[in-house]
Design an enzyme around this catalytic site. Structure first.
Site, PDB file in Angstrom:
ATOM      1  N   LYS A 171      32.983   4.507   1.789  1.00 52.77           N
ATOM      2  CA  LYS A 171      31.935   4.382   3.147  1.00 52.77           C
ATOM      3  C   LYS A 171      30.719   3.267   2.369  1.00 52.77           C
ATOM      4  O   LYS A 171      30.323   2.356   3.120  1.00 52.77           O
ATOM      5  CB  LYS A 171      30.671   5.558   3.119  1.00 52.77           C
ATOM      6  CG  LYS A 171      31.812   6.816   3.900  1.00 52.77           C
ATOM      7  CD  LYS A 171      30.619   7.934   4.102  1.00 52.77           C
ATOM      8  CE  LYS A 171      30.310   8.508   2.970  1.00 52.77           C
ATOM      9  NZ  LYS A 171      31.070   9.550   1.926  1.00 52.77           N
ATOM     10  N   ARG A 181      24.487  14.545   7.574  1.00 53.01           N
ATOM     11  CA  ARG A 181      25.370  15.387   6.656  1.00 53.01           C
ATOM     12  C   ARG A 181      25.300  16.679   7.167  1.00 53.01           C
ATOM     13  O   ARG A 181      26.259  17.593   6.634  1.00 53.01           O
ATOM     14  CB  ARG A 181      25.090  15.446   5.139  1.00 53.01           C
ATOM     15  CG  ARG A 181      26.060  14.234   4.369  1.00 53.01           C
ATOM     16  CD  ARG A 181      25.451  14.550   2.825  1.00 53.01           C
ATOM     17  NE  ARG A 181      26.524  14.294   1.880  1.00 53.01           N
ATOM     18  CZ  ARG A 181      26.527  13.180   1.133  1.00 53.01           C
ATOM     19  NH1 ARG A 181      25.929  12.042   1.698  1.00 53.01           N
ATOM     20  NH2 ARG A 181      27.173  12.914   0.268  1.00 53.01           N
ATOM     21  N   ARG A 188      35.893   5.964  -9.836  1.00 51.22           N
ATOM     22  CA  ARG A 188      34.417   5.535  -9.961  1.00 51.22           C
ATOM     23  C   ARG A 188      33.597   5.997 -10.980  1.00 51.22           C
ATOM     24  O   ARG A 188      32.824   5.183 -11.599  1.00 51.22           O
ATOM     25  CB  ARG A 188      34.175   5.685  -8.540  1.00 51.22           C
ATOM     26  CG  ARG A 188      32.556   5.284  -8.273  1.00 51.22           C
ATOM     27  CD  ARG A 188      32.138   5.377  -6.670  1.00 51.22           C
ATOM     28  NE  ARG A 188      31.581   6.705  -6.452  1.00 51.22           N
ATOM     29  CZ  ARG A 188      31.655   7.057  -5.142  1.00 51.22           C
ATOM     30  NH1 ARG A 188      31.629   6.314  -4.212  1.00 51.22           N
ATOM     31  NH2 ARG A 188      31.011   8.403  -5.082  1.00 51.22           N
ATOM     32  N   ARG A 201      28.051   7.789 -12.758  1.00 52.45           N
ATOM     33  CA  ARG A 201      27.343   8.695 -11.970  1.00 52.45           C
ATOM     34  C   ARG A 201      27.985  10.220 -12.320  1.00 52.45           C
ATOM     35  O   ARG A 201      29.110  10.379 -12.499  1.00 52.45           O
ATOM     36  CB  ARG A 201      27.602   8.654 -10.234  1.00 52.45           C
ATOM     37  CG  ARG A 201      26.847   7.452  -9.646  1.00 52.45           C
ATOM     38  CD  ARG A 201      27.314   7.564  -8.129  1.00 52.45           C
ATOM     39  NE  ARG A 201      27.505   8.610  -7.411  1.00 52.45           N
ATOM     40  CZ  ARG A 201      27.576   8.784  -6.155  1.00 52.45           C
ATOM     41  NH1 ARG A 201      27.710   7.549  -5.827  1.00 52.45           N
ATOM     42  NH2 ARG A 201      27.705   9.847  -5.484  1.00 52.45           N
ATOM     43  N   ARG A 237      31.686  19.091  -4.000  1.00 56.24           N
ATOM     44  CA  ARG A 237      31.271  18.229  -2.754  1.00 56.24           C
ATOM     45  C   ARG A 237      32.202  17.985  -1.676  1.00 56.24           C
ATOM     46  O   ARG A 237      31.737  18.041  -0.543  1.00 56.24           O
ATOM     47  CB  ARG A 237      31.146  16.703  -3.621  1.00 56.24           C
ATOM     48  CG  ARG A 237      29.750  16.636  -4.301  1.00 56.24           C
ATOM     49  CD  ARG A 237      29.741  15.609  -5.352  1.00 56.24           C
ATOM     50  NE  ARG A 237      29.925  14.076  -4.903  1.00 56.24           N
ATOM     51  CZ  ARG A 237      30.201  13.290  -5.552  1.00 56.24           C
ATOM     52  NH1 ARG A 237      30.747  13.324  -6.741  1.00 56.24           N
ATOM     53  NH2 ARG A 237      30.212  11.865  -4.884  1.00 56.24           N
TER      54      ARG A 237
END
Ligand code: AMP
Length: 194
Positions: free
Chosen positions: A14, A89, A128, A134, A146
């Site tokens: 996204k 969300r 990532r 992160r 998640r």
């Protein structure tokens, strides 16, 4: 205005596609994840409250993210449109977004949902995590949490936008450019019917 909900589970691409779409269609990119991370970085009370939830893979309360979006929308009233990335969300967030846009005499134009198999998502997120630093991308348990939250609370929004005839499923596998072309084809088609 062209108002796009760019939808999909964590790791679907996204953020990457939002950046390309924002450039191409001259839209404003609104990512609640990015907004929350900048609050955390700045050490604000809101950012600190959000950090423990983000690091645990849980959702931040609806009121917090809706208020962030409200402010950004009203600060950018003259925009060509918005790309909503990672928001809404929950059903409550989607309803709140419809209400805010209505106050501006606007509405969501379409939802583009990036479809990516779960194994590929986990692979992409761990990859990532190595670069982004992160914490929520570096721990496989948090990634799984998640994805579970996505299935339990977020996926239902496909039906929410389907009922409004705004839902479009997009194959999220392939090169960045291939996926961008698929998204653009749908946007261009829908825009001509507006
Ligand atoms: P993202 O960058 O979109 O993957 O978001 C990272 C984290 O920020 C999520 O796992 C949530 O903890 C939080 N977050 C981002 N957007 C929202 C939202 N719309 N509602 C609730 N929590 C959010």
């Amino acid at each position: 205005m062209l108002n796009i909900v760019l939808f999909g589970p964590p790791g679907a691409g996204k953020g990457t596609q939002s950046n390309k779409l924002t450039d191409h269609y001259k839209l404003i990119h609104l990512s609640t994840g990015d907004l929350l991370r900048s609050e955390t970085k700045a050490g604000t009370p809101l950012g600190l409250e959000a950090k423990s939830l983000i690091d645990a893979g849980k959702l931040v309360p609806d009121e917090i993210v809706v208020e962030m979006i409200r402010k950004k929308l009203f600060d950018n009233r003259g925009a060509n449109g918005f790309i909503f990335d990672g928001f809404p969300r929950t059903t409550e967030q989607a309803q709140a977004l419809d209400g805010l846009l209505l106050e501006m005499d606007e509405s969501i134009t379409l939802m583009l949902a990036l479809d990516v198999p779960e194994e590929e998502l986990i692979k992409r997120l761990l990859e990532r995590g190595k670069e982004s630093g992160r914490a929520d991308d570096q721990n496989e348990e948090v990634i799984k949490k998640r994805l579970q939250v996505y299935k339990q609370e977020t996926m239902v929004l496909k039906d929410y936008y389907q009922k409004q005839n705004k839902f479009h499923n997009i194959d999220g596998l392939g090169s960045i450019q291939e996926i961008f072309t698929r998204l653009g084809d749908v946007i261009n088609k829908v825009s001509t019917t507006l």
